[in-house]
Write an enzyme that holds these catalytic residues in place. Structure first.
Site, PDB file in Angstrom:
ATOM      1  N   SER A  93       0.830  -1.199   0.000  1.00  0.00           N
ATOM      2  CA  SER A  93       0.000   0.000   0.000  1.00  0.00           C
ATOM      3  C   SER A  93       0.872   1.260   0.000  1.00  0.00           C
ATOM      4  O   SER A  93       1.662   1.471  -0.922  1.00  0.00           O
ATOM      5  CB  SER A  93      -0.946  -0.045   1.192  1.00  0.00           C
ATOM      6  OG  SER A  93      -1.957   0.934   1.073  1.00  0.00           O
ATOM      7  N   ASP A 194     -10.035  -5.241  -3.936  1.00  0.00           N
ATOM      8  CA  ASP A 194      -9.340  -4.430  -2.936  1.00  0.00           C
ATOM      9  C   ASP A 194     -10.282  -3.305  -2.543  1.00  0.00           C
ATOM     10  O   ASP A 194     -10.684  -2.500  -3.382  1.00  0.00           O
ATOM     11  CB  ASP A 194      -8.046  -3.873  -3.543  1.00  0.00           C
ATOM     12  CG  ASP A 194      -7.178  -3.125  -2.554  1.00  0.00           C
ATOM     13  OD1 ASP A 194      -7.726  -2.515  -1.616  1.00  0.00           O
ATOM     14  OD2 ASP A 194      -5.940  -3.108  -2.735  1.00  0.00           O
ATOM     15  N   HIS A 224      -7.081  -6.136   0.436  1.00  0.00           N
ATOM     16  CA  HIS A 224      -5.969  -5.181   0.394  1.00  0.00           C
ATOM     17  C   HIS A 224      -4.721  -5.651   1.134  1.00  0.00           C
ATOM     18  O   HIS A 224      -3.614  -5.574   0.605  1.00  0.00           O
ATOM     19  CB  HIS A 224      -6.432  -3.838   0.963  1.00  0.00           C
ATOM     20  CG  HIS A 224      -5.379  -2.783   0.880  1.00  0.00           C
ATOM     21  ND1 HIS A 224      -4.867  -2.327  -0.316  1.00  0.00           N
ATOM     22  CD2 HIS A 224      -4.702  -2.097   1.861  1.00  0.00           C
ATOM     23  CE1 HIS A 224      -3.950  -1.410  -0.092  1.00  0.00           C
ATOM     24  NE2 HIS A 224      -3.824  -1.256   1.223  1.00  0.00           N
TER      25      HIS A 224
END
Length: 253
Positions: A93, A194, A224
């Site tokens: 991320s 996600d 995610h």
């Protein structure tokens, strides 16, 4: 400020091939530790730092900014480069955007990138209001623990720190602007479902980097936080194969 149990940084000294793993926004090393331990078992030198403001409280995180997080990641990278002949950088991320920023600054000193659901773009129109909202709303609904696998939880904050988030969004502009400077080999692993970062974020990265050696892998059984999800074993195995391939190619060249 006390660190949450499980959020401590992780380090392992192994071969002269180093790997820096960077966690995501509002997360901490807990989401990366299984990956780091797998890389350590493969013989690599591994560092998983805890970024400032993470693994404590969202209130403390609101007192930190992108520059603080990057400074720690950059310091860890430089220390690995002093110890190792090859250094790879992986990120989840926001950790992916930090990894890209390191690659943009350090060029060929970065041997390769492993990006898992990297974040450089959100599609939510409400984010346009954050420059104003941060003054009246210091926190928002949490974004952590987006995991498909039953019984698995990410050790993330119960609220998202809005001041810190705004800093991240501003920094993305520079990261995206400089994506053509990324020439290193890239392994990008993206979840097909996600709920935090849109597919457009990975698409933007892949369309703008200058790397010739690029592999994209779709993860169909994870959300995610894929490093703790059903596809985690594949992430671990693919990253080891990627690092071993590139390390051996450099040694033979």
């Amino acid at each position: 400020m006390p660190v949450l149990p499980g959020a401590e940084p992780y380090a392992h000294d192994g071969s002269d091939v180093g790997v820096l793993l960077i966690h995501g926004f509002s997360g901490n090393p807990q989401s990366m530790r299984p990956w780091g331990e797998h890389l350590a078992e493969a013989g690599f030198t591994v560092r998983v730092p805890r970024l400032p403001g993470h693994g404590t409280t969202w209130q403390e995180m609101n007192r930190t900014r992108w520059q603080d997080w990057y400074a720690v990641a950059d310091r860890e990278f430089r220390e690995l480069r002093e110890r190792c002949s090859h250094v790879f950088v992986g990120g989840l991320s926001m950790g992916g955007s930090l990894a890209l920023a390191i690659a943009e600054e350090h060029g060929p000193r970065v041997s390769g990138l492993v990006l898992v659901n990297p974040a450089v773009k959100f599609n939510d129109w409400r984010l346009r209001l954050i420059p104003v909202l941060k003054y009246v709303m210091p926190s928002a609904a949490p974004i952590g623990s987006d995991i498909k696998k039953p019984g698995v939880t990410e050790l993330a904050y119960e609220r998202a720190a809005v001041h810190a988030a705004h800093s991240q969004f501003v920094a993305w502009r520079t990261v995206v602007r400089d994506l053509p400077e990324v020439t290193q080999p890239v392994l990008l692993l993206r979840s097909t479902e996600d709920h935090v970062v849109p597919a457009a974020s990975s698409e933007l990265i892949l369309s703008q980097i200058s790397s010739q050696d690029v592999t994209e892998i779709l993860l169909h059984e994870s959300y995610h936080v894929a490093t703790l999800d059903n596809d985690a074993p594949r992430i671990f195995e693919e990253s080891v194969a990627f690092i071993e391939r590139l390390s051996s190619e450099r040694l033979s060249s």
